[in-house]
Design a protein around this motif. Structure first.
Motif, PDB file in Angstrom:
ATOM      1  N   PRO A   1      -5.932  -8.185 -10.586  1.00  0.00           N
ATOM      2  CA  PRO A   1      -6.335  -8.216  -9.182  1.00  0.00           C
ATOM      3  C   PRO A   1      -6.492  -6.818  -8.623  1.00  0.00           C
ATOM      4  N   MET A   2      -7.300  -6.688  -7.589  1.00  0.00           N
ATOM      5  CA  MET A   2      -7.505  -5.408  -6.932  1.00  0.00           C
ATOM      6  C   MET A   2      -6.438  -5.199  -5.862  1.00  0.00           C
ATOM      7  N   ALA A   3      -6.055  -3.956  -5.673  1.00  0.00           N
ATOM      8  CA  ALA A   3      -5.145  -3.624  -4.578  1.00  0.00           C
ATOM      9  C   ALA A   3      -5.859  -3.802  -3.241  1.00  0.00           C
ATOM     10  N   GLU A   4      -5.122  -4.238  -2.246  1.00  0.00           N
ATOM     11  CA  GLU A   4      -5.678  -4.292  -0.886  1.00  0.00           C
ATOM     12  C   GLU A   4      -5.888  -2.887  -0.332  1.00  0.00           C
ATOM     13  N   LYS A   5      -5.010  -1.979  -0.716  1.00  0.00           N
ATOM     14  CA  LYS A   5      -5.166  -0.562  -0.374  1.00  0.00           C
ATOM     15  C   LYS A   5      -5.173   0.217  -1.676  1.00  0.00           C
ATOM     16  N   THR A   6      -6.305   0.809  -2.008  1.00  0.00           N
ATOM     17  CA  THR A   6      -6.413   1.564  -3.258  1.00  0.00           C
ATOM     18  C   THR A   6      -5.444   2.736  -3.234  1.00  0.00           C
ATOM     19  N   PRO A   7      -4.626   2.888  -4.262  1.00  0.00           N
ATOM     20  CA  PRO A   7      -3.709   4.028  -4.285  1.00  0.00           C
ATOM     21  C   PRO A   7      -4.461   5.354  -4.255  1.00  0.00           C
ATOM     22  N   ARG A   8      -3.851   6.342  -3.664  1.00  0.00           N
ATOM     23  CA  ARG A   8      -4.371   7.700  -3.805  1.00  0.00           C
ATOM     24  C   ARG A   8      -3.979   8.228  -5.181  1.00  0.00           C
ATOM     25  N   MET A   9      -4.780   9.174  -5.679  1.00  0.00           N
ATOM     26  CA  MET A   9      -4.490   9.774  -6.976  1.00  0.00           C
ATOM     27  C   MET A   9      -4.506  11.300  -6.839  1.00  0.00           C
ATOM     28  N   PRO A  10      -3.407  11.878  -6.317  1.00  0.00           N
ATOM     29  CA  PRO A  10      -3.308  13.335  -6.326  1.00  0.00           C
ATOM     30  C   PRO A  10      -3.070  13.832  -7.751  1.00  0.00           C
ATOM     31  N   ILE A  11      -3.411  15.069  -7.983  1.00  0.00           N
ATOM     32  CA  ILE A  11      -3.293  15.657  -9.321  1.00  0.00           C
ATOM     33  C   ILE A  11      -2.327  16.831  -9.259  1.00  0.00           C
ATOM     34  N   GLY A  12      -1.329  16.808 -10.130  1.00  0.00           N
ATOM     35  CA  GLY A  12      -0.396  17.918 -10.220  1.00  0.00           C
ATOM     36  C   GLY A  12      -1.003  19.063 -10.994  1.00  0.00           C
ATOM     37  N   ALA A  13      -0.787  20.284 -10.519  1.00  0.00           N
ATOM     38  CA  ALA A  13      -1.404  21.437 -11.172  1.00  0.00           C
ATOM     39  C   ALA A  13      -0.621  22.700 -10.874  1.00  0.00           C
TER      40      ALA A  13
ATOM     41  N   GLY B   1       0.773  -1.232   0.000  1.00  0.00           N
ATOM     42  CA  GLY B   1       0.000   0.000   0.000  1.00  0.00           C
ATOM     43  C   GLY B   1       0.802   1.277   0.000  1.00  0.00           C
ATOM     44  N   ARG B   2       2.081   1.215  -0.390  1.00  0.00           N
ATOM     45  CA  ARG B   2       2.941   2.403  -0.323  1.00  0.00           C
ATOM     46  C   ARG B   2       3.047   3.162  -1.640  1.00  0.00           C
ATOM     47  N   PHE B   3       2.169   2.870  -2.589  1.00  0.00           N
ATOM     48  CA  PHE B   3       2.260   3.551  -3.884  1.00  0.00           C
ATOM     49  C   PHE B   3       1.061   4.453  -4.113  1.00  0.00           C
ATOM     50  N   ASP B   4       1.326   5.676  -4.600  1.00  0.00           N
ATOM     51  CA  ASP B   4       0.291   6.618  -5.016  1.00  0.00           C
ATOM     52  C   ASP B   4       0.537   7.031  -6.460  1.00  0.00           C
ATOM     53  N   LEU B   5      -0.546   7.135  -7.215  1.00  0.00           N
ATOM     54  CA  LEU B   5      -0.458   7.481  -8.633  1.00  0.00           C
ATOM     55  C   LEU B   5      -0.786   8.955  -8.821  1.00  0.00           C
TER      56      LEU B   5
END
Length: 343
Positions: free
Chosen positions: A166-178, A105-109
């Motif tokens: 497969p689904m992630a056990e912890k859904t990544p967060r998806m912050p948006i750069g702007a 769960g340590r990855f964010d997109l």
């Protein structure tokens, strides 16, 4: 008590011809540096993406993220940013799921609009369709992560009625750069936070949260710091200013600062300081600035700094990393966690 933001390092793996290093060792030594930085107390690593760059700007951040994930245990790994319009968003969702599973769960997109005309043309996309391409990509990724098999039909992109596994056990967060107000509003409306290039954008983001009916306490700011931080920052600037000048002028050339009021070109390193695009801090200045920002904006989750500038060796960047670890991270963390949060 307040919680303290994490401190992170930001990477692009550039290797300009005038400073060229053997690129394989550059990648491997950088990975070693990231593992070491985690041991020093850095809590995040941020990976950028560009394509077809003469200076070998990194083009495969998710592959690099997997390598980092395999060798770290606590560090949050994120993209700053993936240009979602250049990818199949279903594959982005799948790859992000795999990275989340591999890293517990340590990855964010982190995703963003993009700007480089050559990239859009080469990937068969139309640059002036960037906003709708990004919003469709975000919707498809969200659909994939939801477990739905209903599909999605957007203005530019669509997803058939399939269920991503497969689904992630912890859904990544998806912050948006702007950078621009419209992009910051998009982050407030669609993102799990905003990745900023300027601390002056914080108020714009908070106003956009309110305008979109989202609670301020749900906001997340991941704050890129365009700062050279060293014991003698002026001396450090005299040593690496030309590298920083190269970085900024390339970003301008590619279209990164479009609409931000930044000049078309900078002639000398000190021009960057005069304009304010970069600042020079020593540790006392950094502690004052970062603590003050975190108290005023409790939505700040992360401060991250460029680990190396284009053409710098890993060893050169490591000296600043050590300085931040010794003189900034513990002091900021201590001050923020030892006092009650401001109302």
């Amino acid at each position: 008590m307040m919680s303290a933001p994490t401190f992170g390092l930001w990477y692009d793996f550039r290797n300009p011809q005038q400073y060229a290093q053997p690129i394989g060792p550059l990648y491997r030594e950088t990975l070693d540096q990231i593992v070491w930085a985690e041991q020093l107390g850095f809590g995040s690593v941020w990976l950028s993406e560009h394509h077809f760059a003469p200076d070998d700007y990194a083009s495969s951040p998710l592959i690099v993220a997997a390598a980092i994930g395999a060798r770290t245990t606590t560090m949050q790994i994120a993209t700053n940013i993936v240009v979602a319009a250049l990818h199949n968003p279903i594959r982005l969702a799948e790859d992000a799921n795999a990275l989340s599973l591999l890293t517990d769960g340590r990855f964010d997109l982190g995703v963003g609009l993009g700007y480089n005309e050559r990239e859009f043309t080469s990937f068969g996309r139309v640059r002036n369709q960037r906003p709708s391409l990004l919003e469709d990509a975000i919707a498809i990724i969200r659909t994939a992560w939801s477990g739905s098999d209903e599909g999605y039909q957007g203005k530019r992109l669509s997803m058939p009625p399939v269920k991503v596994t497969p689904m992630a056990e912890k859904t990544p967060r998806m912050p948006i750069g702007a950078v621009a107000p419209a992009g910051i509003e998009r982050a407030a409306r669609l993102g799990d936070g905003v990745i900023t290039l300027s601390n002056a954008s914080f108020d714009t983001y908070l106003d956009a949260l309110v305008a979109n009916g989202r609670p301020l306490e749900d906001g997340n700011i991941y704050a890129s710091q365009w700062v050279v931080l060293a014991e003698d920052p002026e001396k450090e600037w005299s040593r690496i200013g030309e590298n920083v000048l190269y970085q900024v002028n390339k970003y301008i050339e590619w279209g990164s600062f479009e609409g931000s009021g930044v000049a078309d070109h900078f002639d000398a390193p000190d021009d960057l300081l005069d304009f304010g695009i970069y600042q020079l801090w020593d540790a006392p200045k950094a502690v004052d600035e970062l603590v003050s920002l975190a108290r005023r904006y409790p939505q700040v989750r992360d401060y991250h700094f460029w680990a190396q500038f284009p053409g710098e060796t890993v060893e050169s960047g490591s000296a600043r990393i050590q300085y931040i670890a010794d003189n900034v991270i513990p002091q900021v963390t201590s001050q923020l966690t030892s006092e009650p949060a401001l109302a």
